[in-house]
Design a protein around this motif. Structure first.
Motif, PDB file in Angstrom:
ATOM      1  N   SER A 165      -8.823  -7.758  -0.080  1.00  9.99           N
ATOM      2  CA  SER A 165      -9.977  -7.572   0.863  1.00  9.99           C
ATOM      3  C   SER A 165      -9.806  -6.094   1.003  1.00  9.99           C
ATOM      4  N   VAL A 166      -8.928  -5.456   0.759  1.00 10.24           N
ATOM      5  CA  VAL A 166      -9.056  -3.935   0.855  1.00 10.24           C
ATOM      6  C   VAL A 166      -8.606  -3.064  -0.283  1.00 10.24           C
TER       7      VAL A 166
ATOM      8  N   THR B 199     -10.275   1.565   9.433  1.00 13.68           N
ATOM      9  CA  THR B 199     -11.134   0.443   9.005  1.00 13.68           C
ATOM     10  C   THR B 199     -10.374  -0.476   8.114  1.00 13.68           C
ATOM     11  N   GLU B 200      -9.687   0.008   7.069  1.00 15.23           N
ATOM     12  CA  GLU B 200      -9.042  -0.998   6.199  1.00 15.23           C
ATOM     13  C   GLU B 200      -7.815  -1.783   6.951  1.00 15.23           C
ATOM     14  N   GLN B 201      -7.127  -1.071   7.810  1.00 18.76           N
ATOM     15  CA  GLN B 201      -6.368  -1.764   8.849  1.00 18.76           C
ATOM     16  C   GLN B 201      -6.896  -2.882   9.851  1.00 18.76           C
TER      17      GLN B 201
ATOM     18  N   LEU C 124      -4.411   3.787   3.821  1.00 23.10           N
ATOM     19  CA  LEU C 124      -5.223   2.706   4.381  1.00 23.10           C
ATOM     20  C   LEU C 124      -5.656   3.241   5.627  1.00 23.10           C
TER      21      LEU C 124
ATOM     22  N   ALA D  82       0.822  -1.169  -0.212  1.00 23.96           N
ATOM     23  CA  ALA D  82       0.091   0.038  -0.015  1.00 23.96           C
ATOM     24  C   ALA D  82       1.028   1.407   0.112  1.00 23.96           C
TER      25      ALA D  82
ATOM     26  N   ILE E 131      -9.533  -4.438   8.686  1.00 28.89           N
ATOM     27  CA  ILE E 131      -9.872  -5.401   8.013  1.00 28.89           C
ATOM     28  C   ILE E 131      -8.552  -6.445   7.753  1.00 28.89           C
ATOM     29  N   ILE E 132      -7.370  -5.515   7.392  1.00 27.37           N
ATOM     30  CA  ILE E 132      -6.007  -6.395   7.300  1.00 27.37           C
ATOM     31  C   ILE E 132      -5.769  -7.319   8.376  1.00 27.37           C
TER      32      ILE E 132
ATOM     33  N   THR F 285      -8.146 -10.406   7.960  1.00 29.61           N
ATOM     34  CA  THR F 285      -7.845 -11.299   6.935  1.00 29.61           C
ATOM     35  C   THR F 285      -6.727 -11.967   6.976  1.00 29.61           C
TER      36      THR F 285
END
Ligand code: ASP
Length: 494
Positions: free
Chosen positions: A451-452, A418-420, A415, A408, A422-423, A426
């Motif tokens: 996923s992101v 929220t994205e972190q 990111l 990224a 999700i990381i 996942t």
């Protein structure tokens, strides 16, 4: 089992110093005499095969013995729950360590990108009638090297013709020419390309991997197919159910339990015997792979490490913090063990993990040493370790977070929190889903990136040193398993 184990205690003197010498010698010879080193790979491959051949009978017999010795199904439930909770928590701590580090070090900021898109590049295609394939010739040199392109994971995409080229595994890849076995259109049908054009890119094969697919691979369908594919989790589930039911049939089941116990003890003895070959095998594995890296990377392995220094350093520092600090503190304060003698006893296991890059191949060594030398009860080790080897991969989870954030940063994609999150999730699932074999984490990394919405092509940038990072993360994966088993054993003992 006890009587047989008393016998093994007397004969158990696994060679620690020869293993250490083998690691150092393997590294030096791989670096300085790579031509010779790659020839020694065969010793490593034989050692690896001999380890693998023990894995499946070991896992199935230990799991069944583990369950039958627990007796009560409610006890099994409790132990299972403790194991899963412990392993998930330690993976989560590993992921958070990786996330903190990668945000702090920012290895991808201002890093050089290996370009994989060449929209203005002219190319020509030269058919090679003998092999039936073709060579894609580029009009100018690119910054691609053979280590950036892996035929198993990359394809070539002709932008103007909308065609995909399957790269020839046996051909020689250079910065100006890529051997292709066949051309396919977008729907996967064979196609004939025009012999010249403009614009191409190197793509990463998009292995579709969703959470449901990961779950599906965990359910047993045909135990022989699972054995052949070395797909361990279904075998664990099968053995658990088999062992549990076996305890319910009373007297009739006893002879079979005795047989399975005998298999288990025999396999452990085979592992002990095999460990006498470990120095030669470990030497071959390390010398062979460093030699390979020296020969295939035009600038050598160390230069490749330096090119990706900030990324490698972030992963390796993370692994050291998790493996040498967090897990050791957990061992001392939660598992109530003195870490120094404990670690000394596990040295052959750590180097087996490092040299094989497979926690599955290391499992026989972990099981033998943890019960024989570190005196963790067989009841717990038989059950907790095989499960750990398949679902607990702290090192892999940590690496996936760093790799995803690194990609990224390189692509300058921001990111947010929220994205972190999700990381984090996942990467935890991706590490559970990764098979315990070399570089399997790279495959589930695709899932984390997707996923992101990160570009899957980014994997190309870390590919050339992944074999090395893999060994480091496998060592932590396997170490995490034995620490877990020891801690759970402590609570069981209470
Ligand atoms: N090689 C790792 C293991 O066996 C999995 C991975 O991260 O690729 O534990």
């Amino acid at each position: 089992m006890t009587e047989a184990n008393n016998n093994t205690h007397k004969t158990l003197s696994i060679p620690v110093y020869p293993i250490l010498i083998a690691v150092v010698a393997g590294g030096l010879i791989g670096h300085y005499i790579p031509d010779f080193a790659v020839k020694t790979k065969i010793f490593g491959e034989i050692f690896l095969s001999l380890l693998f051949v023990l894995v499946i009978p070991l896992i199935m017999s230990s799991m069944i013995c583990g369950v039958t010795s627990l007796g009560d199904i409610r006890h099994l439930e409790k132990l299972g729950l403790k194991t899963v909770i412990y392993y998930l928590s330690s993976t989560l701590v590993a992921v958070l360590t990786g996330l903190l580090l990668v945000n702090f070090i920012s290895p991808g900021k201002n890093a050089q990108i290996t370009q994989t898109e060449f929209p203005k590049m002219n190319y020509s295609i030269v058919q090679t009638p003998i092999s039936g394939g073709s060579i894609l010739k580029l009009s100018a040199k690119t910054n691609l090297s053979s280590s950036d392109i892996n035929p198993k994971r990359n394809t070539v995409y002709l932008i103007d013709q909308n065609l995909i080229g399957i790269i020839d595994d046996f051909g020689t890849i250079s910065s100006e020419a890529i051997p292709i076995t066949q051309w396919l259109n977008i729907s996967g049908m064979k196609a004939e390309p025009k012999l010249s054009g403009t614009g191409l890119s190197i793509k990463t094969i998009d292995k579709k991997l969703s959470v449901t697919e990961v779950i599906k691979t965990y359910v047993p369908r045909n135990i022989f197919r699972s054995m052949i594919n070395e797909n361990i989790f279904p075998l664990i589930l099968f053995s658990l159910i088999f062992g549990t039911v076996l305890t319910t049939i009373g007297e009739k089941g006893k002879p079979l339990i005795v047989v399975i116990e005998a298999v288990n003890i025999t396999i452990i003895k085979c592992v002990i015997l095999l460990m006498f070959l470990a120095p030669i095998g470990i030497f071959g594995l390390i010398a062979g792979s460093i030699g390979d890296a020296e020969l295939t990377n035009p600038n050598g392995f160390l230069a490749e490490m330096t090119r990706l220094a900030r990324y490698s350093a972030t992963v390796i520092i993370g692994l050291i913090i998790h493996g040498a600090i967090t897990l050791v503190l957990a061992l001392k304060f939660i598992g109530k063990r003195d870490p120094i003698p404990f670690i000394r006893n596990m040295i052959p296991q750590l180097f087996t993990a490092f040299s094989t890059g497979s926690s599955m191949a290391t499992l026989p060594v972990s099981m033998t040493l943890i019960t024989e030398k570190n005196k963790v009860s067989e009841k717990v080790a038989d059950f907790v370790l095989p499960l750990g080897a398949t679902i607990n991969m702290d090192g892999t989870a940590l690496y996936q977070v760093v790799a995803a954030m690194f990609i990224a940063q390189i692509y300058n994609i921001y990111l947010g929190i929220t994205e972190q999150i999700i990381i984090i999730l996942t990467a935890t699932i991706g590490s559970i889903g990764a098979a315990a074999i070399p570089q399997a984490g790279l495959v589930t990394l695709v899932m984390v990136l997707k996923s992101v919405g990160l570009p899957v092509e980014g994997i190309g940038m870390i590919l050339s040193i992944d074999w090395f990072i893999d060994r480091c993360r496998t060592t932590v994966n396997s170490w995490g398993d034995v620490v877990g088993a020891t801690i759970i054993d402590y609570f069981e003992g209470k």
